[in-house]
Scaffold this motif. Sequence first.
Motif, short mmCIF file in Angstrom:
data_model
loop_
_atom_site.label_atom_id
_atom_site.label_comp_id
_atom_site.label_asym_id
_atom_site.label_seq_id
_atom_site.Cartn_x
_atom_site.Cartn_y
_atom_site.Cartn_z
N VAL A 32 0.63 -1.06 -0.11
CA VAL A 32 -0.01 0.10 0.14
C VAL A 32 0.96 1.24 0.10
CG1 VAL A 32 -2.04 1.41 1.08
CG2 VAL A 32 -1.35 -1.31 1.48
N SER A 34 1.28 5.89 -0.89
CA SER A 34 1.12 7.15 -1.13
C SER A 34 1.46 7.58 -2.39
CB SER A 34 0.57 7.81 0.82
OG SER A 34 0.32 9.31 0.08
N ARG A 88 -4.82 6.66 -1.72
CA ARG A 88 -3.36 5.43 -2.35
C ARG A 88 -4.17 4.06 -2.95
NH1 ARG A 88 -7.09 2.26 2.91
NH2 ARG A 88 -7.90 0.60 1.83
N ASN A 90 -3.22 0.83 -4.18
CA ASN A 90 -3.16 -1.02 -3.87
C ASN A 90 -2.40 -1.90 -4.00
OD1 ASN A 90 -4.34 -0.35 -0.77
ND2 ASN A 90 -6.47 -1.44 -1.34
#
Length: 95
Positions: A32, A34, A88, A90
């Motif tokens: 994950v 940002s 974000r 994934n």
Amino acid sequence: MTDKDVTVRASVRGLRAAEIVGTATQAYSMAVISLTQILAAGWPAGHTVTPGAVDPRIPRENDFLVVKGKVRQIKFADPIAVSGVVVRVNLTVAG
């Protein structure tokens, strides 16, 4: 750092048993990230975001992530947006 590389903070973990489907194996991981560091670095250089088009700042399949010195290939990216802003991404990575 080149215009093709940017250092980002990531949370990385192995796949859970329920997530191992299709061609995914235990060698895959979930990461994950940002977009904070990506935006700060202006990555990728020279690209602009066009409304309705795929955002070039979001890592895509066959891009790479280096985790603790090990190169991992991005297999799938799932951007998560709140009010139209990606907060974000994934990633499913192999290697």
